[in-house]
Design a protein around this motif. Structure first.
Motif, PDB file in Angstrom:
ATOM      1  N   ILE A 182     -11.763  27.280  17.650  1.00 25.93           N
ATOM      2  CA  ILE A 182     -10.783  26.967  18.689  1.00 25.93           C
ATOM      3  C   ILE A 182     -11.019  27.911  19.865  1.00 25.93           C
ATOM      4  O   ILE A 182     -11.790  28.873  19.761  1.00 25.93           O
ATOM      5  N   SER A 183     -10.356  27.669  20.972  1.00 25.42           N
ATOM      6  CA  SER A 183     -10.499  28.552  22.127  1.00 25.42           C
ATOM      7  C   SER A 183      -9.682  29.827  21.912  1.00 25.42           C
ATOM      8  O   SER A 183      -8.748  29.853  21.111  1.00 25.42           O
ATOM      9  N   VAL A 184     -10.050  30.865  22.643  1.00 22.25           N
ATOM     10  CA  VAL A 184      -9.291  32.120  22.584  1.00 22.25           C
ATOM     11  C   VAL A 184      -7.864  31.869  23.059  1.00 22.25           C
ATOM     12  O   VAL A 184      -6.912  32.405  22.501  1.00 22.25           O
ATOM     13  N   HIS A 185      -7.718  31.005  24.068  1.00 24.92           N
ATOM     14  CA  HIS A 185      -6.384  30.669  24.568  1.00 24.92           C
ATOM     15  C   HIS A 185      -5.527  30.066  23.441  1.00 24.92           C
ATOM     16  O   HIS A 185      -4.355  30.419  23.275  1.00 24.92           O
ATOM     17  N   THR A 186      -6.105  29.160  22.658  1.00 29.48           N
ATOM     18  CA  THR A 186      -5.370  28.537  21.554  1.00 29.48           C
ATOM     19  C   THR A 186      -5.048  29.566  20.471  1.00 29.48           C
ATOM     20  O   THR A 186      -3.958  29.556  19.902  1.00 29.48           O
ATOM     21  N   ALA A 187      -5.975  30.475  20.205  1.00 26.26           N
ATOM     22  CA  ALA A 187      -5.707  31.545  19.231  1.00 26.26           C
ATOM     23  C   ALA A 187      -4.533  32.394  19.707  1.00 26.26           C
ATOM     24  O   ALA A 187      -3.628  32.722  18.917  1.00 26.26           O
ATOM     25  N   LYS A 188      -4.524  32.742  20.997  1.00 28.60           N
ATOM     26  CA  LYS A 188      -3.416  33.518  21.562  1.00 28.60           C
ATOM     27  C   LYS A 188      -2.103  32.753  21.439  1.00 28.60           C
ATOM     28  O   LYS A 188      -1.059  33.333  21.143  1.00 28.60           O
ATOM     29  N   PHE A 189      -2.156  31.446  21.649  1.00 25.28           N
ATOM     30  CA  PHE A 189      -0.968  30.610  21.518  1.00 25.28           C
ATOM     31  C   PHE A 189      -0.421  30.679  20.092  1.00 25.28           C
ATOM     32  O   PHE A 189       0.787  30.832  19.890  1.00 25.28           O
ATOM     33  N   HIS A 190      -1.312  30.567  19.095  1.00 28.70           N
ATOM     34  CA  HIS A 190      -0.881  30.633  17.690  1.00 28.70           C
ATOM     35  C   HIS A 190      -0.289  32.006  17.370  1.00 28.70           C
ATOM     36  O   HIS A 190       0.721  32.108  16.670  1.00 28.70           O
ATOM     37  N   VAL A 191      -0.917  33.058  17.861  1.00 29.97           N
ATOM     38  CA  VAL A 191      -0.404  34.409  17.622  1.00 29.97           C
ATOM     39  C   VAL A 191       0.988  34.558  18.233  1.00 29.97           C
ATOM     40  O   VAL A 191       1.912  35.064  17.585  1.00 29.97           O
ATOM     41  N   ALA A 192       1.161  34.092  19.451  1.00 30.24           N
ATOM     42  CA  ALA A 192       2.471  34.175  20.115  1.00 30.24           C
ATOM     43  C   ALA A 192       3.521  33.384  19.342  1.00 30.24           C
ATOM     44  O   ALA A 192       4.666  33.830  19.181  1.00 30.24           O
ATOM     45  N   SER A 193       3.141  32.224  18.839  1.00 33.58           N
ATOM     46  CA  SER A 193       4.060  31.400  18.060  1.00 33.58           C
ATOM     47  C   SER A 193       4.474  32.128  16.778  1.00 33.58           C
ATOM     48  O   SER A 193       5.643  32.104  16.385  1.00 33.58           O
ATOM     49  N   LEU A 194       3.506  32.783  16.142  1.00 32.93           N
ATOM     50  CA  LEU A 194       3.802  33.548  14.922  1.00 32.93           C
ATOM     51  C   LEU A 194       4.749  34.712  15.217  1.00 32.93           C
ATOM     52  O   LEU A 194       5.689  34.965  14.458  1.00 32.93           O
ATOM     53  N   LEU A 195       4.496  35.416  16.307  1.00 41.87           N
ATOM     54  CA  LEU A 195       5.367  36.536  16.680  1.00 41.87           C
ATOM     55  C   LEU A 195       6.795  36.041  16.883  1.00 41.87           C
ATOM     56  O   LEU A 195       7.755  36.689  16.448  1.00 41.87           O
ATOM     57  N   ASP A 196       6.934  34.887  17.509  1.00 41.52           N
ATOM     58  CA  ASP A 196       8.246  34.315  17.757  1.00 41.52           C
ATOM     59  C   ASP A 196       8.907  33.876  16.440  1.00 41.52           C
ATOM     60  O   ASP A 196      10.049  34.237  16.156  1.00 41.52           O
ATOM     61  N   LYS A 197       8.189  33.118  15.624  1.00 40.25           N
ATOM     62  CA  LYS A 197       8.752  32.608  14.373  1.00 40.25           C
ATOM     63  C   LYS A 197       9.122  33.728  13.405  1.00 40.25           C
ATOM     64  O   LYS A 197      10.088  33.611  12.651  1.00 40.25           O
ATOM     65  N   LEU A 198       8.348  34.802  13.413  1.00 41.26           N
ATOM     66  CA  LEU A 198       8.597  35.915  12.494  1.00 41.26           C
ATOM     67  C   LEU A 198       9.458  37.002  13.118  1.00 41.26           C
ATOM     68  O   LEU A 198       9.698  38.030  12.502  1.00 41.26           O
ATOM     69  N   ASP A 199       9.899  36.779  14.359  1.00 42.41           N
ATOM     70  CA  ASP A 199      10.732  37.745  15.082  1.00 42.41           C
ATOM     71  C   ASP A 199      10.080  39.124  15.057  1.00 42.41           C
ATOM     72  O   ASP A 199      10.693  40.127  14.692  1.00 42.41           O
ATOM     73  N   ALA A 200       8.798  39.145  15.413  1.00 45.08           N
ATOM     74  CA  ALA A 200       8.003  40.369  15.336  1.00 45.08           C
ATOM     75  C   ALA A 200       7.692  40.907  16.724  1.00 45.08           C
ATOM     76  O   ALA A 200       7.628  40.166  17.699  1.00 45.08           O
TER      77      ALA A 200
END
Length: 125
Positions: free
Chosen positions: A89-107
């Protein structure tokens, strides 16, 4: 006192899972200075099961299969670039997934996200 001059510690095992209780009893039964409490006997130490982990906390974090893949790679210490390369995947998409995880996990960050996920039982380290 035991034969070695150590004080004897009386331990009660109050664990619902019989297999776990038996393993603990077997391990502790051979330890010097420890005696298992008889049923109803007062003990200096009690090993008590508190039931399963907070199931509600485990189910309120729902990750997509891709987010789970990204989270496992984050737990390995992979960078966004490495995650992107490994998943195709693109780095942009990887960053998107990481941001989503941070949000979902309240991290507050990647390490915090991995720690939260481990505590919630989302991943096993």
């Amino acid at each position: 006192m035991s034969g070695e001059g150590l004080p004897v510690i009386v331990v009660a095992i109050e664990i619902e899972d019989a297999a776990v209780a038996d393993r603990l009893a077997s391990a502790l039964g051979e330890a010097p200075g420890i005696r298992l409490a008889a049923p109803g006997e007062e003990a200096a130490v009690a090993l008590v099961s508190r039931g399963p982990p907070n199931v509600a906390a485990r189910t309120d974090v729902e990750l997509t299969p891709r987010e789970r893949d990204v989270l496992l790679m984050m737990a390995e210490g992979a960078s966004n670039k490495t995650i992107a390369r490994r998943l195709g995947i693109s780095v942009h998409t990887a960053k998107f997934h990481v941001a989503s995880l941070l949000d979902k996990l309240d991290a507050t960050g990647r390490t915090d996200a991995v720690a939260h996920a481990a505590r919630l039982g989302v991943i096993n380290l």
